[in-house]
Design a protein around this motif. Structure first.
Motif, PDB file in Angstrom:
ATOM      1  N   VAL A 264       0.776  -1.327   0.147  1.00  0.00           N
ATOM      2  CA  VAL A 264       0.223   0.323   0.192  1.00  0.00           C
ATOM      3  C   VAL A 264       0.764   1.274  -0.032  1.00  0.00           C
ATOM      4  CG1 VAL A 264      -1.266   1.189   1.536  1.00  0.00           C
ATOM      5  CG2 VAL A 264      -1.710  -1.281   1.123  1.00  0.00           C
ATOM      6  N   GLU A 265       1.470   1.207   0.815  1.00  0.00           N
ATOM      7  CA  GLU A 265       2.621   2.522   1.140  1.00  0.00           C
ATOM      8  C   GLU A 265       3.868   2.441  -0.501  1.00  0.00           C
ATOM      9  OE1 GLU A 265       1.335   1.100   5.077  1.00  0.00           O
ATOM     10  OE2 GLU A 265       2.790   0.130   3.516  1.00  0.00           O
ATOM     11  N   LEU A 266       4.060   1.527  -0.601  1.00  0.00           N
ATOM     12  CA  LEU A 266       5.078   1.480  -2.396  1.00  0.00           C
ATOM     13  C   LEU A 266       3.735   2.241  -3.570  1.00  0.00           C
ATOM     14  CD1 LEU A 266       6.649  -1.193  -1.685  1.00  0.00           C
ATOM     15  CD2 LEU A 266       7.877   0.733  -1.819  1.00  0.00           C
ATOM     16  N   GLU A 267       2.624   1.458  -2.959  1.00  0.00           N
ATOM     17  CA  GLU A 267       1.702   2.032  -4.290  1.00  0.00           C
ATOM     18  C   GLU A 267       1.201   3.922  -4.035  1.00  0.00           C
ATOM     19  OE1 GLU A 267      -2.777   0.718  -5.872  1.00  0.00           O
ATOM     20  OE2 GLU A 267      -2.024  -0.150  -4.720  1.00  0.00           O
ATOM     21  N   LEU A 268       1.402   4.501  -3.220  1.00  0.00           N
ATOM     22  CA  LEU A 268       0.817   5.584  -2.148  1.00  0.00           C
ATOM     23  C   LEU A 268       2.239   6.388  -3.096  1.00  0.00           C
ATOM     24  CD1 LEU A 268      -1.347   4.830   0.742  1.00  0.00           C
ATOM     25  CD2 LEU A 268      -2.167   5.939  -1.047  1.00  0.00           C
ATOM     26  N   TRP A 269       2.993   6.249  -2.925  1.00  0.00           N
ATOM     27  CA  TRP A 269       4.165   6.742  -2.878  1.00  0.00           C
ATOM     28  C   TRP A 269       4.388   6.983  -4.251  1.00  0.00           C
ATOM     29  CZ3 TRP A 269       9.733   4.118  -4.180  1.00  0.00           C
ATOM     30  CH2 TRP A 269      10.668   4.806  -4.003  1.00  0.00           C
ATOM     31  N   GLU A 270       4.066   5.917  -5.404  1.00  0.00           N
ATOM     32  CA  GLU A 270       4.230   6.027  -6.716  1.00  0.00           C
ATOM     33  C   GLU A 270       3.647   7.010  -7.754  1.00  0.00           C
ATOM     34  OE1 GLU A 270       6.561   4.876  -8.592  1.00  0.00           O
ATOM     35  OE2 GLU A 270       7.508   3.525  -7.511  1.00  0.00           O
ATOM     36  N   ALA A 271       1.582   6.934  -7.023  1.00  0.00           N
ATOM     37  CA  ALA A 271       0.820   7.416  -7.606  1.00  0.00           C
ATOM     38  C   ALA A 271       0.959   8.428  -7.017  1.00  0.00           C
ATOM     39  CB  ALA A 271      -0.193   6.784  -7.212  1.00  0.00           C
ATOM     40  N   THR A 272       1.568   9.202  -5.758  1.00  0.00           N
ATOM     41  CA  THR A 272       1.660  10.794  -5.338  1.00  0.00           C
ATOM     42  C   THR A 272       2.564  11.551  -5.616  1.00  0.00           C
ATOM     43  OG1 THR A 272       0.180  10.165  -3.416  1.00  0.00           O
ATOM     44  CG2 THR A 272       0.812  12.329  -3.337  1.00  0.00           C
ATOM     45  N   ILE A 296      13.732  -3.513   8.042  1.00  0.00           N
ATOM     46  CA  ILE A 296      13.064  -2.188   7.863  1.00  0.00           C
ATOM     47  C   ILE A 296      11.489  -1.550   8.118  1.00  0.00           C
ATOM     48  CG2 ILE A 296      13.204  -2.924   4.986  1.00  0.00           C
ATOM     49  CD1 ILE A 296      13.732  -0.737   4.375  1.00  0.00           C
ATOM     50  N   ALA A 297      10.950  -0.691   8.118  1.00  0.00           N
ATOM     51  CA  ALA A 297       9.583  -0.211   7.412  1.00  0.00           C
ATOM     52  C   ALA A 297       9.359   1.159   6.976  1.00  0.00           C
ATOM     53  CB  ALA A 297       9.235  -0.208   9.065  1.00  0.00           C
ATOM     54  N   LEU A 298       8.142   1.457   6.336  1.00  0.00           N
ATOM     55  CA  LEU A 298       8.431   2.359   5.209  1.00  0.00           C
ATOM     56  C   LEU A 298       7.228   3.501   6.025  1.00  0.00           C
ATOM     57  CD1 LEU A 298       8.890   0.242   2.297  1.00  0.00           C
ATOM     58  CD2 LEU A 298      10.627   1.895   3.270  1.00  0.00           C
ATOM     59  N   MET A 299       7.132   4.216   5.464  1.00  0.00           N
ATOM     60  CA  MET A 299       5.936   5.109   5.635  1.00  0.00           C
ATOM     61  C   MET A 299       5.842   6.794   4.965  1.00  0.00           C
ATOM     62  SD  MET A 299       5.792   7.480   9.224  1.00  0.00           S
ATOM     63  CE  MET A 299       6.827   9.366   9.113  1.00  0.00           C
ATOM     64  N   VAL A 300       4.646   6.788   4.100  1.00  0.00           N
ATOM     65  CA  VAL A 300       4.615   7.713   2.823  1.00  0.00           C
ATOM     66  C   VAL A 300       3.961   8.839   3.375  1.00  0.00           C
ATOM     67  CG1 VAL A 300       2.073   7.126   2.450  1.00  0.00           C
ATOM     68  CG2 VAL A 300       3.812   8.236   0.547  1.00  0.00           C
ATOM     69  N   VAL A 301       4.911  10.535   3.444  1.00  0.00           N
ATOM     70  CA  VAL A 301       4.408  10.972   4.244  1.00  0.00           C
ATOM     71  C   VAL A 301       4.363  12.349   2.968  1.00  0.00           C
ATOM     72  CG1 VAL A 301       5.511  11.414   6.548  1.00  0.00           C
ATOM     73  CG2 VAL A 301       6.330  11.871   4.149  1.00  0.00           C
ATOM     74  N   THR A 302       2.861  13.329   3.067  1.00  0.00           N
ATOM     75  CA  THR A 302       2.830  14.476   2.407  1.00  0.00           C
ATOM     76  C   THR A 302       3.711  15.047   2.068  1.00  0.00           C
ATOM     77  OG1 THR A 302       2.417  16.510   3.865  1.00  0.00           O
ATOM     78  CG2 THR A 302       0.120  14.756   3.193  1.00  0.00           C
ATOM     79  N   GLU A 303       4.188  16.234   1.044  1.00  0.00           N
ATOM     80  CA  GLU A 303       4.905  17.286   0.334  1.00  0.00           C
ATOM     81  C   GLU A 303       4.912  18.064   1.929  1.00  0.00           C
ATOM     82  OE1 GLU A 303       3.964  19.911  -1.832  1.00  0.00           O
ATOM     83  OE2 GLU A 303       1.926  19.909  -1.303  1.00  0.00           O
TER      84      GLU A 303
END
Length: 397
Positions: A264-272, A296-303
């Protein structure tokens, strides 16, 4: 305007005398006292971009007056609630947050273990007892006040400020392996003209990390923005921004697990387009000098570096980003995706602070029951609920 007491003096925030008073208190290791309540509340002094700032102590936000900028909504509304008193304990003498970690910072054997992700967040085993890797990242974000945003800060939060906030927050935390500030490595902003000096400072920070022989391997924590995951001869490399000359290796099996666990995080990162992908990892350096990732763990953040988990959360955060009112993002920590938690709060809203919830279309009866209990437990807050299955976002308060 906030007032702070230091020693025998009282100083208003923004007064010309404040910086010199903070410098003296910083040198003497004195804690400023916020005077927003009848009982003064201890704070700490942080250095950010050469300026001394007064920051709230871990988990003390709820003790401040609602009108105080240091006020923070109750932590029970987010995934932080179940961790307090268990995985996170506050030392009454020092004010430091003592963390119990669900991962190791020492590895034995000649090669790193192939694990690549933290324990899945929807397991129950350590939910209230220890912090997963992702939960540590969330706690650093929360304690560093990086979950907060108001439009007046537009264009004023880059990686330099993010790094300073994380490092200052880590200095208020202790682990079994030692002070978190000594274990955490966050790359500084890279400038080509300062490349040699940056490399020298990095070498000092990582001194002693390289493995010698087959004994126990010392590990450290890395927090950085991911630039890309290029293929390697075996597995992948993790290229971190501001670390252009230090690619980290990730074994193939670990990469496959990471891709599945954080799909999910990788998909959001690619799409945003303007989103950032933040990684937290345990890492070491082999006897050959190769930097490797163990977990490793990931987190997607806004600009604006505000974490989000879905497109609907991103839409709400985009609306909130344009307000001059402060908003505070709620984080999941160890909670599973099927468990409710506050998406954001508006602590300065009057006549009462607002707790904002987004109910996914997949929510079942258990989710609705848990949400109702959260709302009923906080009658002093106005609940704003967006049920995505019922249509567009409701009007903001």
């Amino acid at each position: 305007m906030r007032q702070f007491r230091m020693g025998e003096g009282t100083f208003e925030e923004g007064s010309p005398e404040l910086q010199s008073a903070l410098a003296q208190a910083y040198e003497r290791k004195q804690r400023p006292l916020c005077l927003c309540c009848e009982k003064p509340i201890a704070m700490y002094i942080a250095r950010v971009d050469g300026q001394l700032l007064v920051k709230r102590m871990p988990l003390s936000g709820r003790d401040h007056a609602p009108s105080c900028p240091s006020y923070e909504p109750p932590y029970e509304l987010s995934g932080l609630g179940p961790l307090i008193g268990n995985a996170i304990q506050i030392d009454a003498a020092t004010g430091a947050a003592v963390l119990k970690l669900d991962f190791s910072l020492t590895k034995r054997g000649p090669r790193p273990a192939p694990a690549a992700e933290s324990t899945p967040s929807d397991t129950v085993r350590n939910e209230t007892q220890k912090l997963s890797l992702r939960a540590v990242l969330h706690y650093l974000w929360e304690a560093g006040e990086l979950t907060e945003w108001t439009a007046v800060w537009a264009r004023k939060r880059g990686w330099g400020k993010v790094r300073a906030s994380l490092m200052n927050a880590a200095r208020q935390m202790e682990t079994r392996a030692g002070p978190l500030g000594d274990i955490l490595f966050v790359p500084e902003v890279f400038h080509a003209e300062d490349k040699a000096a940056i490399a020298a400072r990095r070498a000092r920070a990582l001194a002693g990390l390289q493995a010698a022989g087959s004994g126990p391997r010392k590990m450290m924590l890395l927090v950085g923005e991911v630039k890309e995951f290029p293929e390697a001869r075996s597995g992948r490399k993790v290229v971190v921004r501001h670390l252009p000359d230090v690619p980290l290796t990730l074994e193939d099996a670990a990469w496959r697990r990471l891709s599945k666990r954080y799909e999910v995080e990788l998909e959001l990162w690619e799409a945003t387009e303007k989103a950032h992908l933040v990684a937290i990892a345990t890492f070491g350096i082999s006897s050959a000098g190769v930097s490797f990732i163990d977990e490793i763990a990931l987190m997607v953040v806004t600009e604006n570096w505000i974490p989000f988990e879905t497109v609907d959360e991103l839409r709400l955060l985009s609306r909130l980003a344009g307000l001059r009112r402060k908003s505070v993002k709620g984080l999941r920590f160890n909670l599973g995706r099927d468990q409710p938690r506050v998406c954001a709060t508006l602590p300065e809203q009057r006549p009462a602070p607002v707790a904002m919830y987004i109910v996914p279309a997949s929510a079942d009866e258990d989710y609705d029951r848990g949400l109702a209990e959260m709302i009923d437990a906080r009658p002093e807050m106005t609940a704003w609920v967006w049920r995505t299955a019922e249509g567009e976002m409701p009007a903001l308060p």
